[in-house]
Design a protein around this motif. Sequence first.
Motif, PDB file in Angstrom:
ATOM      1  N   LEU A  55      51.513  49.828  47.689  1.00 26.07           N
ATOM      2  CA  LEU A  55      50.337  49.399  48.443  1.00 26.07           C
ATOM      3  C   LEU A  55      49.375  50.562  48.678  1.00 26.07           C
ATOM      4  CD1 LEU A  55      51.848  46.929  51.059  1.00 26.07           C
ATOM      5  CD2 LEU A  55      50.431  46.389  49.078  1.00 26.07           C
ATOM      6  N   ALA A  56      49.913  51.752  48.866  1.00 32.82           N
ATOM      7  CA  ALA A  56      49.049  52.907  49.067  1.00 32.82           C
ATOM      8  C   ALA A  56      48.296  53.254  47.786  1.00 32.82           C
ATOM      9  CB  ALA A  56      49.877  54.106  49.537  1.00 32.82           C
ATOM     10  N   GLU A  57      48.922  53.027  46.639  1.00 33.59           N
ATOM     11  CA  GLU A  57      48.275  53.311  45.357  1.00 33.59           C
ATOM     12  C   GLU A  57      47.147  52.325  45.073  1.00 33.59           C
ATOM     13  OE1 GLU A  57      51.341  53.203  42.422  1.00 33.59           O
ATOM     14  OE2 GLU A  57      52.309  55.023  43.149  1.00 33.59           O
ATOM     15  N   MET A  58      47.289  51.110  45.555  1.00 37.27           N
ATOM     16  CA  MET A  58      46.285  50.090  45.282  1.00 37.27           C
ATOM     17  C   MET A  58      45.177  50.171  46.317  1.00 37.27           C
ATOM     18  SD  MET A  58      48.803  46.890  44.495  1.00 37.27           S
ATOM     19  CE  MET A  58      47.479  45.738  44.351  1.00 37.27           C
ATOM     20  N   ASP A  59      43.990  49.807  45.890  1.00 35.62           N
ATOM     21  CA  ASP A  59      42.868  49.717  46.807  1.00 35.62           C
ATOM     22  C   ASP A  59      42.904  48.326  47.418  1.00 35.62           C
ATOM     23  OD1 ASP A  59      40.556  50.040  48.186  1.00 35.62           O
ATOM     24  OD2 ASP A  59      39.235  49.812  46.453  1.00 35.62           O
ATOM     25  N   ASN A  60      43.230  48.261  48.694  1.00 37.16           N
ATOM     26  CA  ASN A  60      43.408  46.966  49.349  1.00 37.16           C
ATOM     27  C   ASN A  60      42.148  46.115  49.308  1.00 37.16           C
ATOM     28  OD1 ASN A  60      46.058  47.461  49.964  1.00 37.16           O
ATOM     29  ND2 ASN A  60      45.606  48.358  51.947  1.00 37.16           N
ATOM     30  N   SER A  61      40.989  46.744  49.381  1.00 37.50           N
ATOM     31  CA  SER A  61      39.755  45.964  49.347  1.00 37.50           C
ATOM     32  C   SER A  61      39.558  45.328  47.969  1.00 37.50           C
ATOM     33  CB  SER A  61      38.557  46.833  49.705  1.00 37.50           C
ATOM     34  OG  SER A  61      38.412  47.887  48.761  1.00 37.50           O
ATOM     35  N   GLU A  62      39.999  46.016  46.915  1.00 44.90           N
ATOM     36  CA  GLU A  62      39.887  45.469  45.561  1.00 44.90           C
ATOM     37  C   GLU A  62      40.799  44.265  45.393  1.00 44.90           C
ATOM     38  OE1 GLU A  62      41.014  46.817  41.048  1.00 44.90           O
ATOM     39  OE2 GLU A  62      40.346  48.363  42.444  1.00 44.90           O
ATOM     40  N   VAL A  63      42.013  44.351  45.908  1.00 47.50           N
ATOM     41  CA  VAL A  63      42.955  43.234  45.818  1.00 47.50           C
ATOM     42  C   VAL A  63      42.403  42.033  46.585  1.00 47.50           C
ATOM     43  CG1 VAL A  63      45.267  42.441  46.453  1.00 47.50           C
ATOM     44  CG2 VAL A  63      44.957  44.727  45.498  1.00 47.50           C
ATOM     45  N   ALA A  64      41.892  42.270  47.777  1.00 49.28           N
ATOM     46  CA  ALA A  64      41.343  41.169  48.573  1.00 49.28           C
ATOM     47  C   ALA A  64      40.149  40.543  47.869  1.00 49.28           C
ATOM     48  CB  ALA A  64      40.949  41.683  49.955  1.00 49.28           C
ATOM     49  N   ALA A  65      39.313  41.364  47.259  1.00 44.81           N
ATOM     50  CA  ALA A  65      38.151  40.835  46.541  1.00 44.81           C
ATOM     51  C   ALA A  65      38.581  40.003  45.336  1.00 44.81           C
ATOM     52  CB  ALA A  65      37.244  41.984  46.098  1.00 44.81           C
ATOM     53  N   ASN A  66      39.594  40.474  44.603  1.00 41.79           N
ATOM     54  CA  ASN A  66      40.088  39.718  43.451  1.00 41.79           C
ATOM     55  C   ASN A  66      40.660  38.363  43.872  1.00 41.79           C
ATOM     56  OD1 ASN A  66      39.361  41.707  41.677  1.00 41.79           O
ATOM     57  ND2 ASN A  66      41.389  42.627  41.556  1.00 41.79           N
ATOM     58  N   VAL A  67      41.401  38.348  44.955  1.00 43.69           N
ATOM     59  CA  VAL A  67      41.972  37.093  45.440  1.00 43.69           C
ATOM     60  C   VAL A  67      40.856  36.156  45.889  1.00 43.69           C
ATOM     61  CG1 VAL A  67      43.372  36.073  47.288  1.00 43.69           C
ATOM     62  CG2 VAL A  67      44.191  38.089  46.072  1.00 43.69           C
ATOM     63  N   LYS A  68      39.860  36.701  46.576  1.00 43.02           N
ATOM     64  CA  LYS A  68      38.743  35.882  47.046  1.00 43.02           C
ATOM     65  C   LYS A  68      37.948  35.311  45.868  1.00 43.02           C
ATOM     66  CE  LYS A  68      34.973  36.025  50.366  1.00 43.02           C
ATOM     67  NZ  LYS A  68      34.226  36.846  51.313  1.00 43.02           N
ATOM     68  N   ASN A  69      37.712  36.126  44.832  1.00 42.32           N
ATOM     69  CA  ASN A  69      36.984  35.657  43.650  1.00 42.32           C
ATOM     70  C   ASN A  69      37.759  34.563  42.918  1.00 42.32           C
ATOM     71  OD1 ASN A  69      34.843  37.376  44.096  1.00 42.32           O
ATOM     72  ND2 ASN A  69      35.604  38.958  42.706  1.00 42.32           N
ATOM     73  N   ALA A  70      39.071  34.753  42.791  1.00 47.69           N
ATOM     74  CA  ALA A  70      39.891  33.737  42.116  1.00 47.69           C
ATOM     75  C   ALA A  70      39.881  32.429  42.904  1.00 47.69           C
ATOM     76  CB  ALA A  70      41.327  34.248  41.955  1.00 47.69           C
ATOM     77  N   ALA A  71      39.965  32.514  44.215  1.00 45.24           N
ATOM     78  CA  ALA A  71      39.933  31.307  45.035  1.00 45.24           C
ATOM     79  C   ALA A  71      38.582  30.606  44.907  1.00 45.24           C
ATOM     80  CB  ALA A  71      40.210  31.659  46.497  1.00 45.24           C
ATOM     81  N   GLN A  72      37.499  31.358  44.844  1.00 40.85           N
ATOM     82  CA  GLN A  72      36.171  30.762  44.705  1.00 40.85           C
ATOM     83  C   GLN A  72      36.021  30.076  43.340  1.00 40.85           C
ATOM     84  OE1 GLN A  72      33.922  30.489  47.146  1.00 40.85           O
ATOM     85  NE2 GLN A  72      32.710  29.238  45.768  1.00 40.85           N
ATOM     86  N   LYS A  73      36.551  30.698  42.287  1.00 37.73           N
ATOM     87  CA  LYS A  73      36.482  30.090  40.957  1.00 37.73           C
ATOM     88  C   LYS A  73      37.240  28.769  40.918  1.00 37.73           C
ATOM     89  CE  LYS A  73      35.886  34.297  38.226  1.00 37.73           C
ATOM     90  NZ  LYS A  73      36.494  35.199  37.244  1.00 37.73           N
TER      91      LYS A  73
END
Length: 137
Positions: free
Chosen positions: A61-79
């Motif tokens: 989790l520290a290696e990942m950018d949490n904001s990027e993961v949240a944005a990807n999930v939000k974009n997938a949900a919107q699609k």
Amino acid sequence: MSKKLFAGALLGGAVTAAAWALLPAKKRQALCERISDQVTDWTDYATDYALTALDIVDERLAEMDNSEVAANVKNAAQKVKDKKDHVIDHLTNEDFDEQTAAIREKLASASGKDDQDDDIVIDATSDDPAPAAGDDK
């Protein structure tokens, strides 16, 4: 089956209690200590395993950018939501019948025939059946 399981557990418990009562005090004490040591060892092992797993998750989790993961999930949900809305709009559209009629007209004009009531009839019976194999007719 549950009655047999219950009876087996009850019988096994009774046999275990009888065997425990027949053991000398020193053997009972040694058995209790041995079981306690085994439980402590297994508890330590499980705790170490859980802590190691948590450390690995924390590192990932520290290696990942949490904001990027949240944005990807939000974009997938919107699609997914957009696609669902598109399909529902297409199926419930008021123009669906009109579009179907327009397609039928195009198909009718493409066939080049004026008679739109021509149907294909498949009839398995015949007025003059072919002779069966082995008939001399």
